[in-house]
Design a protein around this motif. Structure first.
Motif, PDB file in Angstrom:
ATOM      1  N   ARG A 117       3.618  -4.321  20.285  1.00  0.00           N
ATOM      2  CA  ARG A 117       3.663  -2.401  19.968  1.00  0.00           C
ATOM      3  C   ARG A 117       4.924  -2.274  18.896  1.00  0.00           C
ATOM      4  N   GLU A 118       5.993  -3.100  19.217  1.00  0.00           N
ATOM      5  CA  GLU A 118       6.923  -3.275  18.912  1.00  0.00           C
ATOM      6  C   GLU A 118       7.164  -3.709  17.148  1.00  0.00           C
ATOM      7  N   VAL A 119       6.352  -5.085  17.344  1.00  0.00           N
ATOM      8  CA  VAL A 119       6.548  -5.708  16.297  1.00  0.00           C
ATOM      9  C   VAL A 119       5.881  -4.536  15.169  1.00  0.00           C
ATOM     10  N   ALA A 120       4.069  -3.971  16.103  1.00  0.00           N
ATOM     11  CA  ALA A 120       3.624  -3.455  14.901  1.00  0.00           C
ATOM     12  C   ALA A 120       4.556  -2.267  14.209  1.00  0.00           C
ATOM     13  N   ARG A 121       5.679  -1.695  14.671  1.00  0.00           N
ATOM     14  CA  ARG A 121       6.719  -0.817  14.351  1.00  0.00           C
ATOM     15  C   ARG A 121       7.688  -0.733  13.123  1.00  0.00           C
ATOM     16  N   SER A 122       7.066  -2.680  12.665  1.00  0.00           N
ATOM     17  CA  SER A 122       8.746  -3.562  12.233  1.00  0.00           C
ATOM     18  C   SER A 122       9.657  -3.737  13.321  1.00  0.00           C
ATOM     19  N   TRP A 123       9.603  -3.452  14.578  1.00  0.00           N
ATOM     20  CA  TRP A 123      10.952  -3.930  15.269  1.00  0.00           C
ATOM     21  C   TRP A 123      10.721  -5.807  16.024  1.00  0.00           C
ATOM     22  N   ILE A 124      11.888  -6.365  16.019  1.00  0.00           N
ATOM     23  CA  ILE A 124      11.672  -7.594  16.279  1.00  0.00           C
ATOM     24  C   ILE A 124      11.874  -8.042  17.906  1.00  0.00           C
ATOM     25  N   TYR A 125      10.790  -8.380  18.590  1.00  0.00           N
ATOM     26  CA  TYR A 125      11.032  -8.429  20.377  1.00  0.00           C
ATOM     27  C   TYR A 125      11.053 -10.102  20.677  1.00  0.00           C
ATOM     28  N   TYR A 126      11.820 -10.475  21.431  1.00  0.00           N
ATOM     29  CA  TYR A 126      11.993 -11.594  21.524  1.00  0.00           C
ATOM     30  C   TYR A 126      12.135 -11.397  23.474  1.00  0.00           C
ATOM     31  N   SER A 127      11.480 -12.221  24.152  1.00  0.00           N
ATOM     32  CA  SER A 127      12.245 -12.193  25.699  1.00  0.00           C
ATOM     33  C   SER A 127      12.823 -11.684  26.402  1.00  0.00           C
ATOM     34  N   PRO A 128      13.361 -10.795  26.896  1.00  0.00           N
ATOM     35  CA  PRO A 128      14.700 -10.712  27.375  1.00  0.00           C
ATOM     36  C   PRO A 128      16.002 -11.638  27.883  1.00  0.00           C
ATOM     37  N   ASP A 129      15.054 -12.651  28.277  1.00  0.00           N
ATOM     38  CA  ASP A 129      15.881 -13.910  28.389  1.00  0.00           C
ATOM     39  C   ASP A 129      15.916 -14.900  27.495  1.00  0.00           C
TER      40      ASP A 129
END
Length: 195
Positions: A117-129
């Motif tokens: 959902r985040e990347v579909a909204r053009s946000w970058i998502y990397y696991s918290p660690d």
């Protein structure tokens, strides 16, 4: 509208499980599922999904090469990489390849959906660690090494294959040299492995 997704993973059971789980989400639709990076490039070029969810470790075409190819051919497709490992080498390569996301396979399924959902909204998502160690520099994002007892762990930065190669290198070194070589080997090991 639903987010269209292609899944690429060489483990059929895991891949098929993802298809079922993702298709149960009201805002997502899996348009294809393939077993290697080359098939992923072909499928994405044909179906032009919103997101490609791709395993990092698959036989055949290097996954990071595939991400680069897709960035040129289909820049609108957001690539989220899945990995059983958070090795620094993989994360650095993901950043360099401009992957939109990096999710550990150890995380709950809800995290995978959140990343999509985040990347579909053009946000970058990397696991918290991983995200907690990414810093922005004038040259772009960069991964800080993990700290262990106040010093960066060099072993953390090696992939399993690199560790294997170094072990083989040192074993052959021991077999072909005298006691002095053994002493040098021990010093190298201490330096390489931060012992």
């Amino acid at each position: 509208p639903k987010t269209n997704i292609v899944i690429a993973d060489d483990h059929a059971v895991f891949r098929e499980g993802l298809v079922v789980q993702i298709n149960n989400e009201s805002d997502m639709n899996v348009v294809a599922a393939v077993g290697d990076a080359e098939a992923a490039v072909d499928e994405v070029s044909t179906s032009n999904p919103d997101v490609l969810l791709m395993d990092i470790e698959m036989p055949g075409l290097d996954v990071f090469t595939a991400v680069g190819m897709l960035a040129e051919r289909r820049p609108n497709v957001r690539v989220v990489l899945l990995s059983a490992f958070s090795h620094d080498v993989y994360v650095r390569r993901a950043i360099k390849a401009k992957a939109w996301g990096y999710v550990s396979k150890n995380e709950p399924f809800a995290t995978v959906c959140h990343a999509i959902r985040e990347v579909a909204r053009s946000w970058i998502y990397y696991s918290p660690d991983v995200k907690s160690r990414i810093i922005n520099t004038p040259d772009g994002p960069r991964l800080q090494p993990r700290l262990m007892d106040g010093a960066a762990s060099r072993v953390e930065q090696l992939t399993p294959r690199e560790i294997e190669l170094r072990s083989e290198e040192h074993t052959s070194e021991l077999q072909s040299h005298s006691f002095i070589s053994y002493a040098v080997f021990c010093l190298k090991k201490k330096k390489i492995y931060n012992i």
